[in-house]
Design a protein around this motif. Sequence first.
Motif, short mmCIF file in Angstrom:
data_model
loop_
_atom_site.label_atom_id
_atom_site.label_comp_id
_atom_site.label_asym_id
_atom_site.label_seq_id
_atom_site.Cartn_x
_atom_site.Cartn_y
_atom_site.Cartn_z
N UNK A 12 -3.46 3.94 10.31
CA UNK A 12 -2.79 2.50 10.09
C UNK A 12 -2.25 2.67 8.50
N UNK A 13 -2.98 3.36 7.51
CA UNK A 13 -2.53 3.34 6.32
C UNK A 13 -1.14 4.31 6.04
N UNK A 14 -1.13 5.40 6.92
CA UNK A 14 0.07 6.22 6.82
C UNK A 14 1.16 5.47 7.40
N UNK A 15 0.85 4.88 8.22
CA UNK A 15 2.10 3.77 9.02
C UNK A 15 2.63 2.82 7.77
N UNK A 16 1.47 2.26 7.16
CA UNK A 16 2.06 1.43 6.19
C UNK A 16 2.84 1.84 5.05
N UNK A 17 2.50 3.10 4.63
CA UNK A 17 3.09 3.95 3.43
C UNK A 17 4.37 4.42 3.96
N UNK A 18 4.72 4.83 5.34
CA UNK A 18 5.80 5.15 5.76
C UNK A 18 6.88 3.84 5.68
N UNK A 68 -9.52 -5.42 3.51
CA UNK A 68 -8.12 -5.23 2.59
C UNK A 68 -7.10 -4.37 3.34
N UNK A 69 -7.80 -3.15 3.61
CA UNK A 69 -7.00 -2.23 4.09
C UNK A 69 -6.49 -2.62 5.52
N UNK A 70 -7.31 -3.10 6.27
CA UNK A 70 -6.97 -3.69 7.67
C UNK A 70 -5.92 -4.78 7.85
N UNK A 125 -2.73 -3.55 -2.04
CA UNK A 125 -3.36 -2.44 -2.38
C UNK A 125 -2.20 -1.63 -2.98
N UNK A 126 -1.33 -1.09 -1.96
CA UNK A 126 -0.44 -0.13 -2.46
C UNK A 126 0.68 -0.55 -3.51
N UNK A 127 0.96 -1.91 -3.28
CA UNK A 127 1.95 -2.55 -4.44
C UNK A 127 1.40 -2.48 -5.65
N UNK A 128 0.09 -2.86 -5.73
CA UNK A 128 -1.02 -2.95 -7.09
C UNK A 128 -0.97 -1.63 -7.55
N UNK A 129 -1.20 -0.52 -6.85
CA UNK A 129 -1.25 0.83 -7.43
C UNK A 129 0.25 1.34 -8.02
N UNK A 132 -3.13 -4.33 3.32
CA UNK A 132 -2.85 -2.76 2.75
C UNK A 132 -1.80 -2.79 1.73
N UNK A 133 -0.94 -3.56 2.23
CA UNK A 133 0.52 -3.88 1.21
C UNK A 133 0.19 -4.03 -0.14
#
Lengths: 394, 166
Positions: A123-129, A85-87, A93-97, A90-91
Amino acid sequence: MIQSNYKNRFTFDDIKSDTGLKVALEKGAQAVISEITDSKLRGCGGAGFSTGMKLKFTAEAFGNPKYVVCNADEGEPGTFKDRELFTNYADFVLAGMTIAGTAINAAEGILYLRGEYEYLVEHLEKVLETRRKNNLLGKDIMGRKGVGFEIKIRLGAGAYVCGEETALLESLEGYRGEPRNRPPFPVTAGYSGKPTCLSNVETFARIAAIMAKGAAWFKAVGTEKSAGYKLFSISGDCEKPGVYELPMGTTIAAMLKVVGAKNTQAVQCGGASGRCLHKNEFNRKIAFEDAPPGGAIIVFGEDRDMLEVAENFLEFFVEESCGQCTPCREGNVKLLAGIKLLRNKKCSPAYLEELVALCETMKIASKCGLGQASPNAFLDIIKNFSSEIFMGSN
Amino acid sequence: MSDNVIQKDLQNYIASLVTQYGKERNALLPILRGIMDKYHHISEEAMQSVADHLKIHAIEVQDAASFYSFLGTKSKGKYIIRLCQTISCKMSQALGIANKLESELGIKFGETTKDRMFTLEWTNCLGMCDQGPALLVNEKMYTRVTAEKISEIIAEYRNKLAKSKE
Protein backbone atom coordinates in the motif's frame (compact mmCIF):
# COMPACT_ATOMS: atom_id res chain seq x y z
CA MET A 1 -5.22 -4.25 4.51
CA ILE A 2 -6.62 -4.18 8.01
CA GLN A 3 -9.65 -1.94 8.20
CA SER A 4 -10.12 0.53 11.03
CA ASN A 5 -12.14 -0.38 14.04
CA TYR A 6 -13.95 2.44 15.81
CA LYS A 7 -12.64 5.94 15.23
CA ASN A 8 -13.90 9.49 15.45
CA ARG A 9 -13.51 12.23 12.86
CA PHE A 10 -9.90 13.40 12.67
CA THR A 11 -8.83 16.97 11.88
CA PHE A 12 -7.01 15.40 8.92
CA ASP A 13 -10.43 14.67 7.40
CA ASP A 14 -10.96 18.40 6.88
CA ILE A 15 -7.60 19.14 5.25
CA LYS A 16 -6.15 18.22 1.88
CA SER A 17 -2.99 16.20 2.43
CA ASP A 18 -0.72 18.36 0.28
CA THR A 19 -1.96 21.87 1.02
CA GLY A 20 0.70 22.03 3.72
CA LEU A 21 3.45 21.06 1.30
CA LYS A 22 2.31 23.74 -1.14
CA VAL A 23 2.34 26.42 1.58
CA ALA A 24 5.74 25.22 2.82
CA LEU A 25 7.29 25.46 -0.64
CA GLU A 26 5.84 28.93 -1.17
CA LYS A 27 7.01 30.28 2.18
CA GLY A 28 10.42 28.62 2.37
CA ALA A 29 12.48 26.77 4.96
CA GLN A 30 12.79 29.51 7.57
CA ALA A 31 9.05 30.11 7.59
CA VAL A 32 8.35 26.40 8.02
CA ILE A 33 10.65 26.20 11.03
CA SER A 34 9.07 29.32 12.60
CA GLU A 35 5.52 28.09 11.94
CA ILE A 36 6.15 24.66 13.46
CA THR A 37 8.00 26.19 16.43
CA ASP A 38 5.15 28.65 16.94
CA SER A 39 2.58 25.82 16.84
CA LYS A 40 4.22 24.29 19.97
CA LEU A 41 4.05 20.86 18.33
CA ARG A 42 5.96 18.26 20.37
CA GLY A 43 7.09 14.83 19.23
CA CYS A 44 4.15 12.43 19.17
CA GLY A 45 6.14 9.27 19.94
CA GLY A 46 6.08 10.02 23.65
CA ALA A 47 9.29 11.89 24.45
CA GLY A 48 7.73 15.19 23.42
CA PHE A 49 10.72 17.18 22.21
CA SER A 50 9.81 20.41 20.42
CA THR A 51 9.48 19.60 16.72
CA GLY A 52 10.31 23.17 15.69
CA MET A 53 13.54 23.04 17.68
CA LYS A 54 14.41 19.68 16.15
CA LEU A 55 13.96 21.11 12.64
CA LYS A 56 16.00 24.17 13.56
CA PHE A 57 18.87 22.18 15.07
CA THR A 58 19.04 19.82 12.09
CA ALA A 59 18.88 22.71 9.63
CA GLU A 60 21.72 24.50 11.42
CA ALA A 61 23.85 21.40 12.05
CA PHE A 62 27.17 21.09 10.27
CA GLY A 63 27.43 18.19 7.80
CA ASN A 64 26.00 16.91 4.56
CA PRO A 65 23.97 15.13 3.36
CA LYS A 66 21.17 15.50 5.89
CA TYR A 67 18.38 12.99 6.38
CA VAL A 68 14.77 12.78 7.41
CA VAL A 69 13.87 9.54 9.19
CA CYS A 70 10.34 8.53 10.08
CA ASN A 71 10.14 6.30 13.14
CA ALA A 72 7.39 3.81 12.26
CA ASP A 73 8.64 1.16 14.65
CA GLU A 74 5.34 1.25 16.45
CA GLY A 75 5.94 -1.43 19.07
CA GLU A 76 4.78 0.04 22.38
CA PRO A 77 2.16 -2.38 23.72
CA GLY A 78 -1.27 -0.90 23.09
CA THR A 79 -0.20 1.46 20.30
CA PHE A 80 -1.68 1.29 16.82
CA LYS A 81 -2.28 4.90 15.76
CA ASP A 82 0.52 4.81 13.17
CA ARG A 83 -1.15 1.80 11.55
CA GLU A 84 -4.32 3.92 11.22
CA LEU A 85 -2.35 6.86 9.79
CA PHE A 86 -0.64 4.67 7.20
CA THR A 87 -3.88 2.95 6.28
CA ASN A 88 -6.00 6.05 5.78
CA TYR A 89 -3.76 9.13 5.93
CA ALA A 90 -0.42 8.01 4.47
CA ASP A 91 -0.18 11.11 2.25
CA PHE A 92 -0.08 13.37 5.32
CA VAL A 93 2.87 11.46 6.76
CA LEU A 94 4.78 11.49 3.48
CA ALA A 95 3.97 15.16 2.87
CA GLY A 96 5.20 15.96 6.38
CA MET A 97 8.47 14.15 5.71
CA THR A 98 8.84 16.10 2.47
CA ILE A 99 8.17 19.40 4.25
CA ALA A 100 10.78 18.50 6.88
CA GLY A 101 13.19 17.61 4.08
CA THR A 102 12.82 20.99 2.43
CA ALA A 103 13.09 22.75 5.81
CA ILE A 104 16.41 21.14 6.73
CA ASN A 105 17.70 20.85 3.17
CA ALA A 106 17.70 17.05 3.03
CA ALA A 107 17.23 15.13 -0.21
CA GLU A 108 16.47 11.74 1.29
CA GLY A 109 13.88 10.41 3.67
CA ILE A 110 13.80 6.94 5.15
CA LEU A 111 10.65 5.40 6.55
CA TYR A 112 11.65 2.75 9.09
CA LEU A 113 8.62 0.47 9.26
CA ARG A 114 8.43 -2.25 11.88
CA GLY A 115 8.71 -5.76 10.44
CA GLU A 116 5.29 -6.65 11.85
CA TYR A 117 3.72 -4.12 9.47
CA GLU A 118 5.20 -5.66 6.32
CA TYR A 119 1.63 -6.10 5.07
CA LEU A 120 1.45 -2.29 4.70
CA VAL A 121 4.44 -2.08 2.34
CA GLU A 122 2.49 -2.75 -0.84
CA HIS A 123 0.00 0.00 0.00
CA LEU A 124 2.72 2.48 0.99
CA GLU A 125 4.74 1.79 -2.15
CA LYS A 126 1.62 2.52 -4.21
CA VAL A 127 1.10 5.82 -2.38
CA LEU A 128 4.76 6.73 -2.95
CA GLU A 129 4.46 5.88 -6.62
CA THR A 130 1.37 8.07 -7.01
CA ARG A 131 3.18 10.92 -5.28
CA ARG A 132 6.08 10.57 -7.71
CA LYS A 133 3.66 10.65 -10.64
CA ASN A 134 1.93 13.72 -9.23
CA ASN A 135 5.24 15.51 -8.78
CA LEU A 136 4.97 15.51 -4.98
CA LEU A 137 8.18 13.50 -4.66
CA GLY A 138 11.30 13.27 -6.79
CA LYS A 139 12.83 16.17 -8.67
CA ASP A 140 11.45 19.71 -8.96
CA ILE A 141 8.57 19.05 -6.56
CA MET A 142 5.39 20.96 -7.47
CA GLY A 143 7.32 22.46 -10.36
CA ARG A 144 9.89 24.19 -8.16
CA LYS A 145 13.32 23.99 -9.72
CA GLY A 146 15.93 22.37 -7.55
CA VAL A 147 13.50 21.20 -4.84
CA GLY A 148 13.95 17.45 -4.66
CA PHE A 149 13.13 14.78 -2.12
CA GLU A 150 12.87 10.99 -2.19
CA ILE A 151 11.49 8.56 0.36
CA LYS A 152 12.37 4.90 0.70
CA ILE A 153 10.96 2.28 3.02
CA ARG A 154 13.16 0.15 5.24
CA LEU A 155 11.74 -2.73 7.23
CA GLY A 156 12.65 -3.58 10.79
CA ALA A 157 12.92 -7.19 11.90
CA GLY A 158 11.05 -7.56 15.16
CA ALA A 159 12.78 -5.56 17.87
CA TYR A 160 10.85 -3.17 20.14
CA VAL A 161 14.01 -1.36 21.24
CA CYS A 162 14.48 -0.07 17.68
CA GLY A 163 11.72 2.43 18.47
CA GLU A 164 14.41 4.18 20.55
CA GLU A 165 15.81 6.66 18.07
CA THR A 166 19.48 5.78 18.26
CA ALA A 167 18.76 2.03 18.23
CA LEU A 168 16.70 2.65 15.11
CA LEU A 169 19.69 4.35 13.50
CA GLU A 170 21.95 1.44 14.41
CA SER A 171 19.42 -0.90 12.81
CA LEU A 172 19.24 1.23 9.65
CA GLU A 173 23.00 1.13 9.41
CA GLY A 174 22.99 -2.67 9.58
CA TYR A 175 23.85 -3.32 13.20
CA ARG A 176 22.16 -4.77 16.27
CA GLY A 177 19.49 -2.38 17.53
CA GLU A 178 21.44 -1.24 20.57
CA PRO A 179 20.93 2.36 21.70
CA ARG A 180 23.85 4.78 21.44
CA ASN A 181 25.02 7.21 24.06
CA ARG A 182 23.36 10.61 23.75
CA PRO A 183 24.73 13.22 23.12
CA PRO A 184 25.44 13.46 20.30
CA PHE A 185 21.78 13.58 19.35
CA PRO A 186 20.55 12.58 15.88
CA VAL A 187 20.05 16.26 14.97
CA THR A 188 23.84 16.60 14.79
CA ALA A 189 25.00 12.99 14.34
CA GLY A 190 22.23 10.67 13.20
CA TYR A 191 22.02 8.31 10.23
CA SER A 192 25.56 7.51 9.04
CA GLY A 193 26.78 10.19 11.45
CA LYS A 194 24.98 12.93 9.52
CA PRO A 195 22.43 15.46 10.83
CA THR A 196 19.05 13.71 10.92
CA CYS A 197 15.54 14.86 11.68
CA LEU A 198 14.11 11.70 13.22
CA SER A 199 10.48 11.85 14.33
CA ASN A 200 7.38 9.81 14.92
CA VAL A 201 4.85 9.04 12.17
CA GLU A 202 2.16 11.23 13.71
CA THR A 203 4.59 14.13 14.14
CA PHE A 204 5.16 14.25 10.39
CA ALA A 205 1.43 14.10 9.70
CA ARG A 206 0.95 16.99 12.16
CA ILE A 207 3.62 19.04 10.36
CA ALA A 208 1.62 18.70 7.13
CA ALA A 209 -1.62 19.70 8.88
CA ILE A 210 -0.08 22.67 10.69
CA MET A 211 1.45 24.04 7.50
CA ALA A 212 -2.00 23.84 5.92
CA LYS A 213 -4.03 25.34 8.77
CA GLY A 214 -1.46 27.45 10.59
CA ALA A 215 0.17 27.41 14.00
CA ALA A 216 -2.64 29.41 15.61
CA TRP A 217 -5.20 26.78 14.62
CA PHE A 218 -3.16 24.01 16.23
CA LYS A 219 -2.27 25.69 19.50
CA ALA A 220 -5.81 26.99 19.99
CA VAL A 221 -6.62 23.65 21.62
CA GLY A 222 -4.76 21.69 24.27
CA THR A 223 -2.95 22.99 27.33
CA GLU A 224 -0.21 25.54 27.88
CA LYS A 225 2.56 22.91 27.69
CA SER A 226 0.85 20.41 25.40
CA ALA A 227 -0.69 22.05 22.39
CA GLY A 228 -3.07 20.71 19.80
CA TYR A 229 -4.61 17.38 18.97
CA LYS A 230 -3.29 13.91 19.59
CA LEU A 231 -4.16 10.44 18.38
CA PHE A 232 -4.93 7.83 21.00
CA SER A 233 -4.94 4.07 20.47
CA ILE A 234 -7.54 2.77 22.91
CA SER A 235 -8.01 -0.92 23.63
CA GLY A 236 -8.96 -3.28 26.44
CA ASP A 237 -12.23 -3.41 28.35
CA CYS A 238 -14.40 -0.92 26.48
CA GLU A 239 -17.23 -1.01 23.95
CA LYS A 240 -15.55 0.93 21.16
CA PRO A 241 -11.82 0.28 20.95
CA GLY A 242 -9.99 2.09 18.18
CA VAL A 243 -8.07 5.23 17.27
CA TYR A 244 -9.41 8.56 18.47
CA GLU A 245 -8.21 12.09 17.94
CA LEU A 246 -8.72 14.21 21.04
CA PRO A 247 -7.35 17.51 22.26
CA MET A 248 -4.32 17.33 24.52
CA GLY A 249 -5.39 17.76 28.12
CA THR A 250 -8.45 15.50 27.82
CA THR A 251 -9.09 13.75 31.13
CA ILE A 252 -8.98 9.98 31.45
CA ALA A 253 -12.62 10.05 32.57
CA ALA A 254 -13.71 11.91 29.44
CA MET A 255 -11.77 9.53 27.27
CA LEU A 256 -13.34 6.49 28.95
CA LYS A 257 -16.77 7.96 28.21
CA VAL A 258 -15.92 8.32 24.51
CA VAL A 259 -15.00 4.64 24.17
CA GLY A 260 -17.82 3.35 26.35
CA ALA A 261 -15.76 1.91 29.19
CA LYS A 262 -17.66 0.91 32.32
CA ASN A 263 -16.58 -0.35 35.74
CA THR A 264 -12.99 0.49 34.98
CA GLN A 265 -10.49 -0.14 37.78
CA ALA A 266 -7.34 1.12 36.05
CA VAL A 267 -5.98 2.58 32.83
CA GLN A 268 -2.54 1.99 31.41
CA CYS A 269 -1.58 5.31 29.94
CA GLY A 270 1.35 5.54 27.53
CA GLY A 271 1.80 1.82 26.87
CA ALA A 272 3.74 -0.72 28.91
CA SER A 273 6.41 1.87 29.65
CA GLY A 274 3.78 4.45 30.67
CA ARG A 275 1.86 4.79 33.90
CA CYS A 276 -0.87 2.62 35.38
CA LEU A 277 -3.54 4.95 36.74
CA HIS A 278 -5.96 3.89 39.46
CA LYS A 279 -9.62 4.92 39.21
CA ASN A 280 -9.01 7.62 41.83
CA GLU A 281 -6.79 9.34 39.28
CA PHE A 282 -9.20 9.42 36.34
CA ASN A 283 -9.55 13.20 36.64
CA ARG A 284 -5.94 13.51 35.50
CA LYS A 285 -5.22 15.09 32.15
CA ILE A 286 -3.42 13.37 29.33
CA ALA A 287 -0.66 15.85 28.59
CA PHE A 288 3.12 16.07 28.85
CA GLU A 289 2.80 17.79 32.23
CA ASP A 290 0.47 15.12 33.64
CA ALA A 291 -0.39 11.56 32.45
CA PRO A 292 1.96 10.54 29.61
CA PRO A 293 0.47 11.30 26.17
CA GLY A 294 2.35 8.69 24.11
CA GLY A 295 -1.00 7.61 22.76
CA ALA A 296 -1.53 4.07 24.04
CA ILE A 297 -4.46 3.62 26.40
CA ILE A 298 -5.34 0.18 27.73
CA VAL A 299 -8.51 -0.07 29.80
CA PHE A 300 -8.80 -2.61 32.61
CA GLY A 301 -12.22 -3.59 33.92
CA GLU A 302 -12.78 -4.32 37.60
CA ASP A 303 -12.38 -8.09 37.14
CA ARG A 304 -8.84 -7.94 35.81
CA ASP A 305 -5.96 -9.21 37.93
CA MET A 306 -3.54 -6.26 37.90
CA LEU A 307 -0.61 -8.42 38.96
CA GLU A 308 -1.18 -10.50 35.84
CA VAL A 309 -1.01 -7.26 33.87
CA ALA A 310 2.29 -6.31 35.52
CA GLU A 311 3.62 -9.80 34.81
CA ASN A 312 2.66 -9.49 31.13
CA PHE A 313 4.46 -6.15 30.83
CA LEU A 314 7.59 -7.45 32.55
CA GLU A 315 7.70 -10.55 30.35
CA PHE A 316 7.62 -8.08 27.49
CA PHE A 317 10.51 -6.01 28.82
CA VAL A 318 12.62 -9.07 29.64
CA GLU A 319 12.24 -10.23 26.05
CA GLU A 320 12.75 -6.85 24.46
CA SER A 321 15.66 -5.54 26.54
CA CYS A 322 18.58 -5.35 24.13
CA GLY A 323 20.88 -6.65 26.86
CA GLN A 324 23.48 -3.97 26.44
CA CYS A 325 23.31 -2.40 29.92
CA THR A 326 23.06 -4.30 33.18
CA PRO A 327 20.30 -2.42 35.05
CA CYS A 328 17.80 -3.13 32.30
CA ARG A 329 18.97 -6.61 31.31
CA GLU A 330 19.14 -7.96 34.88
CA GLY A 331 16.67 -5.62 36.55
CA ASN A 332 13.67 -6.65 34.48
CA VAL A 333 14.41 -10.33 35.12
CA LYS A 334 14.42 -9.63 38.89
CA LEU A 335 11.19 -7.65 38.70
CA LEU A 336 9.49 -10.41 36.74
CA ALA A 337 10.59 -13.00 39.29
CA GLY A 338 9.31 -10.65 42.00
CA ILE A 339 5.89 -10.37 40.38
CA LYS A 340 5.67 -14.15 40.21
CA LEU A 341 6.45 -14.31 43.95
CA LEU A 342 3.79 -11.70 44.62
CA ARG A 343 1.24 -13.61 42.58
CA ASN A 344 2.01 -16.71 44.61
CA LYS A 345 1.83 -14.66 47.83
CA LYS A 346 5.42 -15.57 48.58
CA CYS A 347 6.97 -12.11 48.46
CA SER A 348 7.82 -10.65 51.85
CA PRO A 349 7.28 -6.91 52.39
CA ALA A 350 11.04 -6.57 52.99
CA TYR A 351 11.88 -8.13 49.62
CA LEU A 352 9.27 -5.94 47.96
CA GLU A 353 11.10 -2.91 49.39
CA GLU A 354 14.30 -4.18 47.79
CA LEU A 355 12.52 -4.52 44.46
CA VAL A 356 11.21 -0.97 44.74
CA ALA A 357 14.79 0.21 45.40
CA LEU A 358 15.91 -1.76 42.34
CA CYS A 359 13.31 0.10 40.30
CA GLU A 360 14.93 3.38 41.29
CA THR A 361 18.35 2.07 40.25
CA MET A 362 16.96 0.98 36.88
CA LYS A 363 15.38 4.40 36.30
CA ILE A 364 18.62 6.20 37.08
CA ALA A 365 21.21 3.85 35.61
CA SER A 366 19.66 2.36 32.46
CA LYS A 367 21.12 3.63 29.23
CA CYS A 368 17.92 4.27 27.30
CA GLY A 369 14.23 4.85 27.78
CA LEU A 370 13.40 1.14 27.76
CA GLY A 371 15.14 0.38 31.04
CA GLN A 372 14.37 3.79 32.51
CA ALA A 373 10.63 3.36 31.97
CA SER A 374 10.12 -0.38 32.37
CA PRO A 375 9.71 -0.21 36.20
CA ASN A 376 6.88 2.37 35.94
CA ALA A 377 3.98 -0.02 35.60
CA PHE A 378 5.44 -2.30 38.30
CA LEU A 379 5.72 0.60 40.76
CA ASP A 380 2.25 1.94 39.96
CA ILE A 381 0.61 -1.44 40.34
CA ILE A 382 2.40 -2.10 43.63
CA LYS A 383 1.38 1.32 44.91
CA ASN A 384 -2.23 1.29 43.73
CA PHE A 385 -3.15 -2.30 44.32
CA SER A 386 -1.08 -3.18 47.39
CA SER A 387 -4.15 -3.92 49.51
CA GLU A 388 -5.13 -6.68 47.11
CA ILE A 389 -1.54 -7.87 46.76
CA PHE A 390 -1.07 -8.58 50.45
CA MET A 391 -4.60 -9.68 51.12
CA GLY A 392 -4.44 -13.17 52.55
CA SER A 393 -0.64 -13.27 52.67
CA ASN A 394 1.32 -13.86 55.85
CA MET B 1 18.25 -31.46 -4.53
CA SER B 2 21.81 -32.44 -3.66
CA ASP B 3 23.80 -30.37 -1.17
CA ASN B 4 25.86 -28.91 -3.99
CA VAL B 5 22.82 -27.72 -5.87
CA ILE B 6 21.34 -26.20 -2.69
CA GLN B 7 24.66 -24.46 -2.01
CA LYS B 8 24.82 -23.10 -5.52
CA ASP B 9 21.22 -21.93 -5.30
CA LEU B 10 21.95 -20.13 -2.01
CA GLN B 11 25.07 -18.47 -3.38
CA ASN B 12 23.26 -17.25 -6.49
CA TYR B 13 20.37 -15.95 -4.45
CA ILE B 14 22.63 -14.02 -2.06
CA ALA B 15 24.49 -12.55 -5.04
CA SER B 16 21.18 -11.33 -6.45
CA LEU B 17 20.24 -9.76 -3.10
CA VAL B 18 23.60 -7.98 -3.01
CA THR B 19 22.96 -6.65 -6.52
CA GLN B 20 19.58 -5.39 -5.36
CA TYR B 21 20.59 -3.83 -2.03
CA GLY B 22 24.28 -3.03 -2.51
CA LYS B 23 27.50 -3.92 -0.71
CA GLU B 24 27.36 -1.26 1.98
CA ARG B 25 26.92 -2.23 5.60
CA ASN B 26 23.45 -0.66 5.64
CA ALA B 27 22.34 -3.32 3.13
CA LEU B 28 22.88 -6.08 5.71
CA LEU B 29 19.38 -6.20 7.20
CA PRO B 30 17.51 -6.13 3.88
CA ILE B 31 19.78 -8.93 2.62
CA LEU B 32 19.20 -11.02 5.75
CA ARG B 33 15.42 -10.46 5.48
CA GLY B 34 15.63 -11.63 1.88
CA ILE B 35 17.38 -14.83 2.94
CA MET B 36 14.70 -15.41 5.62
CA ASP B 37 11.94 -15.03 3.03
CA LYS B 38 13.30 -17.82 0.91
CA TYR B 39 15.13 -20.16 3.29
CA HIS B 40 13.29 -19.43 6.59
CA HIS B 41 16.58 -19.28 8.45
CA ILE B 42 20.08 -17.90 8.01
CA SER B 43 22.59 -20.75 7.87
CA GLU B 44 26.30 -20.47 8.65
CA GLU B 45 27.01 -20.81 4.93
CA ALA B 46 24.67 -17.91 4.23
CA MET B 47 26.31 -15.75 6.92
CA GLN B 48 29.76 -16.44 5.50
CA SER B 49 28.62 -15.67 1.98
CA VAL B 50 26.99 -12.36 3.01
CA ALA B 51 30.12 -11.46 4.98
CA ASP B 52 32.29 -12.09 1.91
CA HIS B 53 30.12 -9.86 -0.24
CA LEU B 54 30.02 -7.02 2.31
CA LYS B 55 33.71 -7.48 3.21
CA ILE B 56 33.00 -7.85 6.91
CA HIS B 57 33.68 -10.73 9.31
CA ALA B 58 31.07 -13.50 9.45
CA ILE B 59 30.72 -12.90 13.20
CA GLU B 60 29.36 -9.43 12.43
CA VAL B 61 26.66 -10.97 10.30
CA GLN B 62 25.81 -13.41 13.08
CA ASP B 63 25.89 -10.52 15.57
CA ALA B 64 23.09 -8.78 13.67
CA ALA B 65 21.21 -11.93 12.64
CA SER B 66 20.96 -13.17 16.22
CA PHE B 67 19.55 -9.88 17.54
CA TYR B 68 16.27 -9.62 15.67
CA SER B 69 13.36 -11.90 16.43
CA PHE B 70 12.25 -12.02 12.78
CA LEU B 71 15.69 -13.24 11.72
CA GLY B 72 16.77 -16.67 12.84
CA THR B 73 19.84 -18.84 12.69
CA LYS B 74 17.93 -22.05 13.37
CA SER B 75 15.88 -23.80 10.72
CA LYS B 76 12.15 -22.97 10.82
CA GLY B 77 9.04 -24.01 8.94
CA LYS B 78 7.88 -22.53 5.65
CA TYR B 79 5.13 -20.66 7.45
CA ILE B 80 5.92 -19.02 10.76
CA ILE B 81 2.80 -18.40 12.83
CA ARG B 82 3.30 -15.67 15.41
CA LEU B 83 0.55 -15.16 17.95
CA CYS B 84 0.45 -11.88 19.87
CA GLN B 85 0.99 -12.38 23.59
CA THR B 86 0.66 -8.77 24.72
CA ILE B 87 -1.98 -7.70 27.19
CA SER B 88 -4.85 -6.53 24.97
CA CYS B 89 -4.74 -9.72 22.91
CA LYS B 90 -4.37 -11.77 26.10
CA MET B 91 -7.53 -10.08 27.39
CA SER B 92 -9.34 -11.07 24.19
CA GLN B 93 -8.75 -14.75 24.82
CA ALA B 94 -5.46 -15.28 22.98
CA LEU B 95 -4.79 -18.27 25.26
CA GLY B 96 -7.74 -20.17 23.79
CA ILE B 97 -6.36 -19.46 20.33
CA ALA B 98 -2.95 -20.71 21.48
CA ASN B 99 -4.46 -24.02 22.61
CA LYS B 100 -6.32 -24.36 19.34
CA LEU B 101 -3.14 -23.74 17.34
CA GLU B 102 -1.22 -26.32 19.36
CA SER B 103 -3.87 -28.99 18.94
CA GLU B 104 -4.43 -28.20 15.25
CA LEU B 105 -0.72 -28.39 14.43
CA GLY B 106 0.29 -31.01 17.01
CA ILE B 107 3.20 -28.92 18.24
CA LYS B 108 3.99 -26.64 21.16
CA PHE B 109 5.06 -23.01 20.91
CA GLY B 110 8.67 -22.76 19.77
CA GLU B 111 8.40 -25.98 17.74
CA THR B 112 8.18 -26.80 14.03
CA THR B 113 5.92 -29.45 12.48
CA LYS B 114 7.66 -32.61 11.22
CA ASP B 115 6.87 -31.77 7.61
CA ARG B 116 8.70 -28.41 8.13
CA MET B 117 5.56 -26.52 7.14
CA PHE B 118 4.67 -24.59 10.28
CA THR B 119 6.60 -23.03 13.14
CA LEU B 120 4.60 -21.73 16.08
CA GLU B 121 5.86 -18.74 18.06
CA TRP B 122 4.68 -16.10 20.49
CA THR B 123 5.34 -12.53 19.51
CA ASN B 124 4.99 -9.15 21.19
CA CYS B 125 2.40 -6.48 20.41
CA LEU B 126 1.38 -6.61 16.74
CA GLY B 127 -0.40 -3.24 16.89
CA MET B 128 -3.84 -4.83 16.51
CA CYS B 129 -4.93 -4.30 20.13
CA ASP B 130 -8.35 -2.98 19.08
CA GLN B 131 -9.11 -6.11 17.09
CA GLY B 132 -7.40 -8.98 18.84
CA PRO B 133 -6.56 -11.75 19.10
CA ALA B 134 -4.10 -11.16 16.28
CA LEU B 135 -1.51 -13.30 14.57
CA LEU B 136 0.92 -13.22 11.69
CA VAL B 137 1.50 -16.00 9.20
CA ASN B 138 4.82 -14.89 7.73
CA GLU B 139 3.98 -11.29 6.76
CA LYS B 140 0.22 -11.72 6.52
CA MET B 141 -1.82 -10.26 9.37
CA TYR B 142 -4.97 -11.91 10.77
CA THR B 143 -7.18 -10.13 13.30
CA ARG B 144 -10.21 -11.06 15.41
CA VAL B 145 -9.09 -14.65 15.18
CA THR B 146 -11.44 -17.34 16.48
CA ALA B 147 -10.98 -21.08 16.98
CA GLU B 148 -12.96 -21.78 13.78
CA LYS B 149 -10.88 -19.28 11.87
CA ILE B 150 -7.71 -21.07 12.98
CA SER B 151 -8.80 -24.27 11.23
CA GLU B 152 -9.53 -22.27 8.07
CA ILE B 153 -6.20 -20.43 8.14
CA ILE B 154 -4.19 -23.62 8.62
CA ALA B 155 -6.17 -25.39 5.88
CA GLU B 156 -5.55 -22.42 3.57
CA TYR B 157 -1.78 -22.79 3.90
CA ARG B 158 -1.84 -26.59 3.70
CA ASN B 159 -3.80 -26.32 0.43
CA LYS B 160 -1.43 -23.69 -0.88
CA LEU B 161 1.51 -25.99 -0.33
CA ALA B 162 -0.27 -29.04 -1.72
CA LYS B 163 -1.07 -27.06 -4.88
CA SER B 164 2.51 -25.87 -5.30
CA LYS B 165 3.66 -29.50 -5.17
CA GLU B 166 1.25 -30.68 -7.87
